[in-house]
Each structure stands twice: as structure tokens, then as C-alpha cells.
Write a protein that holds these residues in place. Structure first.
Motif, mmCIF file in Angstrom:
data_model
loop_
_atom_site.group_PDB
_atom_site.id
_atom_site.type_symbol
_atom_site.label_atom_id
_atom_site.label_comp_id
_atom_site.label_asym_id
_atom_site.label_seq_id
_atom_site.Cartn_x
_atom_site.Cartn_y
_atom_site.Cartn_z
ATOM 1 N N PRO A 109 -0.644 6.177 -11.816
ATOM 2 C CA PRO A 109 -0.848 6.576 -10.446
ATOM 3 C C PRO A 109 -0.050 5.888 -10.037
ATOM 4 N N TYR A 110 0.176 5.380 -10.317
ATOM 5 C CA TYR A 110 1.792 4.534 -9.016
ATOM 6 C C TYR A 110 2.734 4.059 -9.741
ATOM 7 N N LYS A 111 3.678 4.565 -9.132
ATOM 8 C CA LYS A 111 4.853 3.949 -8.937
ATOM 9 C C LYS A 111 5.834 3.623 -7.403
ATOM 10 N N ALA A 112 6.036 2.022 -7.848
ATOM 11 C CA ALA A 112 6.734 1.397 -6.730
ATOM 12 C C ALA A 112 7.905 1.635 -6.897
ATOM 13 N N TRP A 113 8.506 2.168 -5.879
ATOM 14 C CA TRP A 113 10.074 2.357 -6.170
ATOM 15 C C TRP A 113 10.344 1.216 -4.417
ATOM 16 N N MET A 154 11.738 -0.968 -9.527
ATOM 17 C CA MET A 154 10.368 0.199 -9.855
ATOM 18 C C MET A 154 9.419 -0.427 -10.675
ATOM 19 N N VAL A 155 8.501 -0.359 -10.581
ATOM 20 C CA VAL A 155 7.821 -1.077 -11.474
ATOM 21 C C VAL A 155 5.869 0.700 -11.506
ATOM 22 N N THR A 156 5.683 1.041 -12.942
ATOM 23 C CA THR A 156 4.907 1.417 -12.478
ATOM 24 C C THR A 156 3.525 1.097 -13.464
ATOM 25 N N GLY A 157 2.522 1.608 -13.014
ATOM 26 C CA GLY A 157 1.122 1.212 -13.591
ATOM 27 C C GLY A 157 0.072 1.640 -12.983
ATOM 28 N N ASP A 158 -1.125 0.823 -13.235
ATOM 29 C CA ASP A 158 -2.595 1.262 -12.724
ATOM 30 C C ASP A 158 -3.377 0.450 -11.631
ATOM 31 N N VAL A 189 1.207 -3.066 -8.761
ATOM 32 C CA VAL A 189 2.138 -2.910 -8.891
ATOM 33 C C VAL A 189 3.359 -3.169 -8.049
ATOM 34 N N GLY A 190 2.892 -2.963 -5.923
ATOM 35 C CA GLY A 190 3.178 -3.477 -5.778
ATOM 36 C C GLY A 190 3.646 -4.299 -4.754
ATOM 37 N N ALA A 191 2.992 -5.457 -5.946
ATOM 38 C CA ALA A 191 3.676 -6.872 -5.955
ATOM 39 C C ALA A 191 4.014 -7.933 -5.719
ATOM 40 N N ALA A 192 4.256 -7.115 -7.529
ATOM 41 C CA ALA A 192 5.360 -7.098 -8.497
ATOM 42 C C ALA A 192 6.937 -6.719 -8.469
ATOM 43 N N LEU A 238 12.161 -4.571 2.354
ATOM 44 C CA LEU A 238 11.729 -4.511 0.545
ATOM 45 C C LEU A 238 10.655 -3.908 0.536
ATOM 46 N N LYS A 239 9.459 -3.768 1.505
ATOM 47 C CA LYS A 239 8.266 -3.423 0.447
ATOM 48 C C LYS A 239 7.933 -2.435 0.114
#
Length: 526
Positions: free
Chosen positions: A213-217, A274-278, A283-286, A514-515
Motif C-alpha cells: 500500500p505504500y511506496k515512498a519516492w 524508493m522504499v516499498t512496504g505495508d 516506509v517513509g522514515a526509511a 527530502l520528505k
């Protein structure tokens, strides 16, 4: 324990299918394996080179031949048995110039036609490089995945595997459900990374969790050549070492850092995390931790080896007692997108008095295309004299063709890239001439031509950082700052389309935002 865990789906299938078949007169329902397609195009292409790449350069493999790219999907492998695999077209070209629109459309159309024949799919392994440039098209990989989506739909899980020198546009990020890239430069973990992309896809299909559900770019406004960002040295080594820890959180599936591709002038060309996860917070912090560290160490990136002008490099090599003294002819590196036929370096070598005599320092130059010389050599034999022009048929901006006049010492046919190779000796210099450009990365590339690089004084290769086999062979090494389509002096290239400000072109730029930016899921309205 990890092997047992990976075998669990098959153990379960075996137990269910082989026990209690008669039971109470009821048959155990058959467990259906997920249907997964494979597709991808890979090339790194410089827009600063006059060369163009045509379809035949991609050496496309289709259907069952696609499996030959992936030892981890061999017929008797665990992963092969975890799904019903439908390979379509997978093509990989040597880095080069911009891809012709005709070549791109042909390869994409063939892929889409093959995909259409076997829909629907539960998943798709999308194996790309990420630095393909195409005439008249911005963001080719983004265009390609969007066209794939139009065929396979938005329910299908797409797991994208990339080179860390690729580019991740918002469109590619949105249409990829899972995404990862190499963590080593040189890319010794290429197959490991591709397998990780496949494992992630299989796991999400098998555990029923589907799309993360979450993909941080996070775009990071840094654009550096690979020769400054090798993971062999700091700060790249420590930066990429952070990735395994980032994925230890239960809510994170994968974390990746793209350096980006420095030799194409497009808005998408810059670094990305880019980090993906649940778990949204994890995800955002990583992602933010990785991006902030990348930005913090930006000024620490330096060339992976000493650099010098060609004149200085040759002086050092001639004076050295270490064999072989390797010189990277970086500006025309065909494994980064150079045309491969810039003749400037060879021209300068042949001017040197030290190499005029056969008793001078032995030198191998690898290599220079010369189709006219190759054609002449086809009517000659080893030991014959030959005179013919080589180089500068494509990129003559820095020097014209070099007229080689020497003795043929080897003729070899059948190479997948070079097609035909001829070794010509001039004084103490052995020049490898090819029908088509070819990188020389392995000892066997030389020994198959009767050359002995380990006992040669100087070996000059069109390359940037040395690949592992050359690196292990070197006595000493310098990277020469030579001209070409992949010039290491980025300020000389004349960017017009990248997003500015960009470090290091704009050294005094303010700190960027860089948020974490959360990318919409692929099945949101396109």
C-alpha cells in the motif's frame, strides 16, 4: 531455515495433493499456481553521443529462451516451480547511443503482442535497466510500463528490477508495484537483485497481501557518474550498506537507491530513493533516512581510482614497473554509452616515440571499430601487412580516422558483439580492431586473440571503473580523462533539460526537500 521456508509452498501442495484423495469421497481441490509473465528491455544510452542504437543490437530473446537470462529460474529451480511462467521478450543491448524510435516501437510492439496472447496474469517480472533514451520520446521506461499496463491491466502485480544507474520517473514508480535495483557497482549482485525482485513478487502473491500500500519516492538532486559512486569505496560503500538494515523492519519490503544516469539530458535523470512496504511510517522514515544520508555525503564522492590526462597517464604507465599498468579510456566507454569509435586516444598513443619500435613498452589497445580494415583482412592472413583506416566513423568530433599500418597478428570471427576481431601490431602496440564495437572485460577476450595481458606492460581499455576480472588482474591503474560521449567532466556536456539546481553542477544550491512522497498505487485511476 531459509531453504525450508522457500520450499514450504511445495511441501504444502504435495501434502494436499497426495493425501486423503479418496477421504470421504471428496477430492482435494487443486492449488493453482500464480501466472507470471516476464518482459523487459535494457540499455544505457547517451544523448551526448552521435551514435544511434538499432534493434539488432538488443539481441532479443523470446519465449523459453528468456529463461537463459536467469539461472534462478532454471527448469529444476525452486522459483520455477512456484509459478506458471510466461516469458515474452527480454532484450539487452550494450550501452550505446540513443535508441531509434523504429527499434523501440518494434521491440515494444512484439512484447505487447506476446503479452496479449496469454492474459490474464497474476504478476509480471519487469526487467529493465532504466537509462534507455529513445528518439523523440521522454521517459521510455515509463512509456513502456504504461503500455504494458494497458495490456495486462491494473490488477496484475508488477515487480520491476533495475540497474542502480537507471532513472525512476514518477510514472515508472506509480506503475511498478514492487521495485528494486542493484546494490553494488560494479554490478556483482545483478542476478541476486533480479532474484530479489522475483522473490518479492512471489511472496506477495503467495501470502495474499498483493500490492504494497505504500511506496515512498524521493528525488535527490544529485547527478554523478558511476566512476564516482562505486560501492567499492566510501561514501558509496556505507550508503548502500544501509539498505539491508532498512528492510529489516516488518513493514518494509524493499529499499533501493538509484544513482541515476549522468549522460542523458532528460528531466528524470537524477538520483532517487524508493522504499516499498505495508507500514506507512516505517516506509517513509526509511526513505527519508537514506535520502538525507545521501545528500549529507554528496561532496565526499570521488573517482574510484586516480585520474589524470592521457599524457600524464601514459607517462606514468611507461615509467611503472608494475604489469599490467591499466589505463581506462573513460570518455568513449562503450559500457556507459560511448560510441566506442572515438579515435583520439589511439591517435595520441601512436604519436609517442616510445612505441615506434618493436622493442618499446608493450601495449594493448582494446579496442577500435574499423569495418574497412576488417574487410581487407578477410582477404589476408596472419603475418601479412595491412593499411586501412579505423575509428571515427560515428564520432569524429575529437579526431578523424586513424590510418593503421602494421602486421596482422590474429583474426577471429564469431563474437556476438564484435563479429570479427583483428589484432594489428604497429611498433610495440597491439591494436584490437573490431567490425562492431565491443568492450574487453575478461582475460579470455584477450587470450582468445593470442594476447597475454598479464605480461603486457600497458593495457588500455575503453572503460570507466575496472570490472572485477580486470581489477583483479591490474598491476596498477589510472583513469584517463579523455573526450567522448560519456565525458566524466559533466560541466562540459551542456545539459539543457535536466531539472536544476542539480549537484554538483550547482554546488551552492540550497538543501532540497527530502520528505517522503507517497506514490499512488498502480490501480488508482491512471
Amino acid at each position: 531455515m531459509s531453504v525450508l521456508k522457500s520450499l514450504m509452498p511445495y511441501i504444502l501442495i504435495f501434502i494436499l495433493s497426495s493425501s486423503c484423495k479418496q477421504g470421504e469421497g471428496k477430492q482435494v481441490p487443486e492449488i493453482k499456481l500464480p501466472r507470471i509473465a516476464i518482459a523487459g528491455l535494457a540499455i544505457e544510452s547517451s544523448t551526448f553521443s552521435p551514435a544511434q542504437t538499432h534493434e539488432e543490437a538488443f539481441h532479443a530473446r523470446v519465449a523459453e529462451d528468456v529463461f537463459s537470462f536467469y539461472p534462478f529460474l532454471a527448469e529444476d529451480s525452486v522459483n520455477r516451480k512456484r509459478a506458471e511462467w510466461i516469458p515474452t521478450l527480454r532484450a539487452h543491448a550494450l550501452p550505446g547511443g540513443i535508441v531509434t524510435r523504429e527499434a523501440y516501437e518494434s521491440l515494444v510492439s512484439k512484447t505487447l503482442e506476446m503479452l496479449k496472447k496469454n492474459t490474464p496474469y497474476d504478476g509480471l517480472f519487469f526487467d529493465i535497466h532504466g537509462a534507455m533514451s529513445v528518439v523523440g520520446l521522454e521517459d521510455p521506461e515509463g512509456d513502456f510500463i504504461l503500455r504494458v499496463r494497458e495490456v495486462v491491466g491494473y490488477e496484475t502485480l508488477i515487480s520491476t528490477s533495475m540497474d542502480l544507474h537507471g532513472n525512476v520517473s514518477p510514472r515508472l514508480a506509480k506503475n511498478s508495484d514492487l521495485i528494486t535495483c542493484y546494490r553494488m557497482a560494479p554490478h556483482e549482485d545483478a542476478l541476486e537483485s533480479k532474484k530479489r525482485a522475483v522473490d518479492n513478487l512471489l511472496n506477495r502473491l503467495e501470502n495474499g497481501k498483493g500490492k504494497p500500500p505504500y511506496k515512498a519516492w524521493i528525488p535527490v538532486p544529485i547527478l554523478l557518474p558511476g566512476e564516482k559512486t562505486s560501492t567499492r569505496i566510501e561514501p558509496g560503500k556505507s550508503l548502500y550498506a544501509m539498505l539491508p538494515d532498512a528492510t529489516k523492519s516488518e513493514g518494509v519490503i524493499d529499499a533501493a537507491i538509484w544513482i541515476g544516469y549522468a549522460w542523458a539530458d532528460e528531466p528524470r535523470n537524477h538520483a532517487v530513493v524508493m522504499v516499498t512496504g505495508d507500514n506507512k511510517e516505517e516506509v517513509g522514515a526509511a526513505a527519508e533516512k537514506l535520502a538525507q544520508h545521501f545528500w549529507r555525503v554528496r561532496s565526499e564522492f570521488e573517482f574510484v581510482a586516480p585520474t589524470a590526462t592521457l599524457l600524464e597517464s601514459l607517462d606514468m604507465a611507461i615509467a611503472s614497473k608494475k604489469k599490467p599498468f591499466m589505463i581506462s579510456d573513460m570518455g568513449d566507454n562503450p559500457t556507459a554509452g560511448g560510441a566506442g569509435d572515438v579515435s583520439w586516444t589511439l591517435n595520441e598513443i601512436l604519436k609517442r616515440k616510445e612505441f615506434k619500435s618493436g622493442q618499446g613498452p608493450s601495449l594493448i589497445y582494446a579496442s577500435i571499430p574499423g569495418p574497412e580494415l576488417i574487410a581487407k583482412a578477410s582477404n589476408l592472413k596472419i603475418g601479412d601487412s595491412i593499411v586501412a583506416p579505423v575509428g571515427a566513423a560515428i564520432d569524429d568530433r575529437f579526431a578523424g580516422p586513424v590510418m593503421l599500418s602494421g602486421t596482422i597478428e590474429a583474426i577471429k570471427e564469431g563474437d556476438i558483439h564484435a563479429e570479427t576481431e583483428v589484432v594489428v601490431k604497429i611498433g610495440s602496440v597491439h591494436v584490437i580492431v573490431t567490425k562492431k564495437r565491443k568492450p574487453y572485460h575478461k582475460e579470455a577476450d584477450f587470450t582468445s586473440l593470442g594476447l597475454d595481458p598479464r605480461n603486457t606492460d600497458i593495457v588500455i581499455v575503453k572503460i570507466g571503473y575496472l570490472v572485477p576480472e580486470l581489477y583483479d588482474m591490474r598491476g596498477d591503474w589510472i583513469m584517463a580523462l579523455t573526450p567522448g560521449g560519456v565525458d566524466q567532466d559533466l560541466e562540459r556536456l551542456g545539459y539543457k533539460n535536466i531539472i536544476r539546481p542539480m549537484y554538483p553542477l550547482d554546488r551552492n544550491m540550497p538543501d532540497p526537500d527530502l520528505k517522503a512522497r507517497f506514490v499512488p498505487l498502480s490501480d488508482d485511476i491512471p
